[in-house]
Design an enzyme around this catalytic site. Structure first.
Site, PDB file in Angstrom:
ATOM      1  N   ASP A  38       0.813  -1.214   0.000  1.00 27.83           N
ATOM      2  CA  ASP A  38       0.000   0.000   0.000  1.00 27.83           C
ATOM      3  C   ASP A  38       0.840   1.253   0.000  1.00 27.83           C
ATOM      4  OD1 ASP A  38      -2.401  -1.155  -0.032  1.00 27.83           O
ATOM      5  OD2 ASP A  38      -2.873  -0.866   2.089  1.00 27.83           O
ATOM      6  N   LYS A  60      -3.544   3.518  -2.722  1.00 27.31           N
ATOM      7  CA  LYS A  60      -4.734   4.320  -3.019  1.00 27.31           C
ATOM      8  C   LYS A  60      -4.420   5.725  -2.581  1.00 27.31           C
ATOM      9  CE  LYS A  60      -7.788   0.678  -1.665  1.00 27.31           C
ATOM     10  NZ  LYS A  60      -7.598   0.302  -0.284  1.00 27.31           N
ATOM     11  N   MET A 175      -7.716   9.233   9.129  1.00 22.16           N
ATOM     12  CA  MET A 175      -8.247   9.776   7.865  1.00 22.16           C
ATOM     13  C   MET A 175      -9.141  10.982   8.142  1.00 22.16           C
ATOM     14  SD  MET A 175      -9.328   6.133   6.179  1.00 22.16           S
ATOM     15  CE  MET A 175     -10.010   5.460   7.690  1.00 22.16           C
TER      16      MET A 175
HETATM   17  N1  SAH Z   1      -4.249   0.286   8.983  1.00 25.08           N
HETATM   18  C1  SAH Z   1      -3.704   1.582   9.287  1.00 25.08           C
HETATM   19  C2  SAH Z   1      -4.688   2.698   9.039  1.00 25.08           C
HETATM   20  C3  SAH Z   1      -5.063   2.872   7.596  1.00 25.08           C
HETATM   21  S1  SAH Z   1      -6.176   4.193   7.346  1.00 25.08           S
HETATM   22  C4  SAH Z   1      -3.215   1.583  10.730  1.00 25.08           C
HETATM   23  O1  SAH Z   1      -3.514   0.672  11.483  1.00 25.08           O
HETATM   24  O2  SAH Z   1      -2.508   2.524  11.106  1.00 25.08           O
HETATM   25  C5  SAH Z   1      -5.095   5.481   6.865  1.00 25.08           C
HETATM   26  C6  SAH Z   1      -4.963   6.504   7.959  1.00 25.08           C
HETATM   27  O3  SAH Z   1      -4.106   6.020   8.963  1.00 25.08           O
HETATM   28  C7  SAH Z   1      -4.334   7.813   7.542  1.00 25.08           C
HETATM   29  O4  SAH Z   1      -5.254   8.676   6.923  1.00 25.08           O
HETATM   30  C8  SAH Z   1      -3.880   8.351   8.870  1.00 25.08           C
HETATM   31  O5  SAH Z   1      -4.955   8.887   9.593  1.00 25.08           O
HETATM   32  C9  SAH Z   1      -3.435   7.091   9.568  1.00 25.08           C
HETATM   33  N2  SAH Z   1      -1.993   6.867   9.430  1.00 25.08           N
HETATM   34  C10 SAH Z   1      -1.373   5.835   8.847  1.00 25.08           C
HETATM   35  N3  SAH Z   1      -0.035   5.948   8.944  1.00 25.08           N
HETATM   36  C11 SAH Z   1       0.181   7.087   9.631  1.00 25.08           C
HETATM   37  C12 SAH Z   1       1.350   7.747  10.084  1.00 25.08           C
HETATM   38  N4  SAH Z   1       2.575   7.254   9.836  1.00 25.08           N
HETATM   39  N5  SAH Z   1       1.207   8.899  10.768  1.00 25.08           N
HETATM   40  C13 SAH Z   1       0.001   9.404  11.027  1.00 25.08           C
HETATM   41  N6  SAH Z   1      -1.136   8.822  10.616  1.00 25.08           N
HETATM   42  C14 SAH Z   1      -1.051   7.677   9.944  1.00 25.08           C
END
Ligand code: SAH
Length: 496
Positions: A38, A60, A175
Site C-alpha cells: 500500500d 490508493k 483519515m
Molecule cells: N491500517 C492503518 C490505518 C489505515 S487508514 C493503521 O492501522 O494505522 C489510513 C490513515 O491512517 C491515515 O489517513 C492516517 O490517519 C493514519 N496513518 C497511517 N499511517 C500514519 C502515520 N505514519 N502517521 C500518522 N497517521 C497515519
C-alpha cells in the site's frame, strides 16, 4: 516460521519506521514471491523482501483509487490459486481501517488459505513517537480508534458523537484531517469542553513526522495555517499534553534527514546502521545481488599460487571444488588474500593463507580470483609486477526492486541527501538512477551531494553531479558533522 505455498499473508507493516514490523511479518516478507503493498507502507521495507519477488503497488491516493479494492482482491485470489507465496503488506495494523475483512472474505470464498499478521497501528505508534502514551493512569483510562471519514456521501462519519464526546478519554481519529472542522464541532456540540487538548501527528514514526498542538477550539485554524495533510492522526484528550517540546524521537540528532547512501556491494553497511540509530532514514542504493560463477573443472588452477580478492571469492572457489568433487589436497599452490578479512576467510576452510604483501615480487605469476570490478580497482591500488591471470568468481548485479523503492521515495520527496562513500559507488548509483529515469544533473537540483573524499568527488563531478560537500576526512564522524549543519551547505549550494 516457514510460509506455505498458495497462502496469502495479510501483514501489518507498522506505521512507518521500518523497525516496527513484527518478526513474523518480516520473515514472511523475506519469503514472499509476490508482494502487494500500500501507499502507507514505507518503501524502504521492500528492500528486505526477497530479491526475486514480484512487487505490485496498490496504493490508493485519497480520492484517486489506483487499484480498486475488487481488483486487489482478485489479484490476491489469483496469485494464491497459482500456488504462490503471497504477502499483502498494509500500513499499520491490517485490521484497523485496513479493509482486511474484505480481503479475507474474498480469499475464503475462493478457498485460498490466509493468515493475518497484526501490526502496530498509527494511532498508537505515531502517538508514542510523538511522546504520548495513549493510556496513562492519571490522564487516560480509555482509548478509541475512530474513522474520521466514511463512505457516506459527505464523508462525515456517522458515529455516536454523544457517547464518544462524553465517554472516552483519548480518541485517535484516522483519515480525519479533511473533516477536522466537523470533528471538533461535533465533539464540542456534544459536550466536550472546547479547551480539550488536541495533538496532530503527520507521517508519524517516519523522518517526515510533524506534530501540532492545540485544542478543540483552535486546532482547525492552526492545522490550516501549518498545512497539515493526511496521513495524520488527530489525537484528542488530556494525555496529549504529555508532549512537551521535542519527543524522544524528534530529538535524535539526525531526525528528519533522508539519506541515500551509495553502495557498490551486496552487504548492508555498518555506517547505515549507525546513521539510522541517530534518527536518519537511510536508503542504501542500489540494492545489489551477487551472481556466482562456479568454476568448471578445467578452469580450476591446481599448480599455481592463488590470490583471492574478497571473502566471497574464497567461498565460491571452495564451493567450486566441492561441485567438481576435487579434493583440496590436489591444489598445490599457495593461497594469498588481498586483505586480513580475506585471509581469515581462507583460514575458515582450514587452509593456510597469507596477505599478498608477504609474497616475494620474484615469485612466479599467480592467478587472481574475484569479481571483475574489484579486480580493476585493486589492479590500480596494487600494481602487480606481473601480468596476472584473472578468474571471475562472481559479479554484482542490481536488484530490480530497488528501482521501485527509489521511485516511491522520490514521489514522497524522501530523497534529500546523496552520499558517495567511494568512487565506485558513484558508478553503481548513477547506473541505478539511469534505470529509474533520473540523471545526476537533475537529482542535484533537489538533493545535496556529499562525497567522502577527492576521488569520489572527481568521479561525481565527472558523472554530472553538483557536489555540495567533500568531507574533511573520510570518516563517519566527519559525515555526521556535515549532516548536522543541515541548512548551511544547501544555502551555499544555492548561491554557487
Ligand atoms: N491500517 C492503518 C490505518 C489505515 S487508514 C493503521 O492501522 O494505522 C489510513 C490513515 O491512517 C491515515 O489517513 C492516517 O490517519 C493514519 N496513518 C497511517 N499511517 C500514519 C502515520 N505514519 N502517521 C500518522 N497517521 C497515519
Amino acid at each position: 516460521m516457514m510460509t506455505k505455498p498458495g497462502c496469502v499473508y495479510l501483514v501489518g507493516a507498522g506505521p512507518g519506521d521500518i523497525g516496527l514490523v513484527t518478526l513474523k511479518g518480516y520473515t514472511y516478507l523475506q519469503q514472499a514471491e509476490v508482494v502487494l503493498y500500500d501507499r502507507l507502507v514505507n518503501p524502504l521495507l521492500l528492500e528486505y523482501a526477497s530479491q526475486q519477488a514480484e512487487f505490485i503497488y496498490c496504493g490508493k491516493m485519497p480520492k484517486k483509487h489506483i487499484l480498486r479494492q475488487e481488483a486487489i482482491n482478485e489479484l490476491l485470489v489469483k496469485h494464491g490459486l497459482e500456488g504462490k507465496n503471497v504477502v499483502r503488506l498494509k500500513g499499520g495494523d491490517p485490521s484497523v481501517f485496513g479493509r482486511v475483512g474484505e480481503e479475507a472474505a474474498a480469499l475464503e470464498q475462493a478457498g485460498v488459505p490466509y493468515e493475518i499478521v497484526p501490526g502496530i497501528t498509527a494511532g498508537i505508534g505515531a502517538a508514542a513517537y510523538a511522546g504520548v502514551p495513549v493510556t496513562h493512569r492519571e490522564h487516560s483510562l480509555s482509548f478509541a480508534v475512530i474513522t474520521g471519514h466514511d463512505k457516506s456521501p459527505s464523508g462525515e462519519p456517522l458515529i455516536d458523537w454523544h457517547a464518544l464526546a462524553n465517554g472516552i478519554d483519548t480518541i485517535a481519529f484516522y483519515m480525519g484531517l479533511g473533516n477536522l472542522p466537523y470533528i471538533s464541532e461535533q465533539l464540542i456540540s456534544h459536550g466536550r469542553s472546547s479547551d480539550t487538548p488536541v495533538l496532530l501527528i503527520q507521517w508519524g514514526t517516519t523522518g517526515k513526522q510533524r506534530t501540532l498542538q492545540g485544542n478543540l477550539a483552535t486546532i482547525v485554524q492552526k492545522a490550516k495555517a501549518a498545512q497539515f495533510k493526511n496521513p495524520a492522526i488527530i489525537l484528542v484528550g488530556d494525555v496529549s499534553t504529555l508532549k512537551k517540546g521535542e519527543s524522544w524521537f524528534e530529538s535524535k540528532p539526525l531526525f528528519s534527514q533522508h539519506l541515500l547512501l551509495g553502495r557498490a556491494g551486496e552487504e548492508p553497511s555498518e555506517m547505515a546502521r549507525h546513521l539510522r540509530e541517530q534518527g536518519a532514514e537511510v536508503f542504501e542504493f542500489p540494492r545489489m545481488q551477487k551472481k556466482k560463477h562456479l568454476l568448471k573443472k578445467a578452469d580450476i588452477p591446481a599448480n599455481r599460487d592463488l590470490l583471492f580478492l574478497s571473502p566471497a571469492s574464497v567461498d565460491i572457489f571452495f564451493e567450486s571444488l566441492q561441485a567438481n568433487k576435487i579434493d583440496i589436497r590436489r591444489i598445490q599452490g599457495e593461497f594469498y588474500g588481498i586483505s586480513k578479512k580475506t585471509v581469515k576467510a581462507i583460514e575458515s576452510y582450514h587452509c593456510f593463507g597469507k596477505e599478498i604483501a608477504e609474497r616475494s615480487p620474484d615469485a612466479p605469476p599467480l592467478v587472481i580470483l574475484g569479481d571483475p570490478e574489484g579486480f580493476h580497482r585493486k589492479e590500480q591500488r596494487y600494481p602487480f609486477v606481473f601480468e596476472p591471470d584473472f578468474i571471475a568468481t562472481h559479479s554484482f548485479i542490481r536488484v530490480q526492486q530497488t528501482e521501485q523503492t527509489f521511485s516511491r521515495l522520490q514521489e514522497e520527496e524522501r530523497i534529500e541527501t546523496i552520499i558517495f562513500p567511494n568512487a565506485r559507488s558513484v558508478k553503481t548509483v548513477t547506473e541505478g538512477f539511469q534505470a529509474c529515469g533520473e540523471t545526476p544533473e537533475n537529482i542535484s537540483t533537489y538533493a545535496r551531494v556529499i562525497c567522502f573524499g577527492e576521488k569520489s568527488k572527481q568521479a561525481a563531478v565527472k558523472a554530472g553531479y553538483a557536489v555540495s560537500e567533500v568531507l574533511s576526512e573520510p570518516t563517519e564522524e566527519a559525515l555526521q558533522e556535515v549532516l548536522l549543519q543541515k541548512e548551511a551547505p544547501l544555502v551555499a549550494a544555492a548561491l554557487s
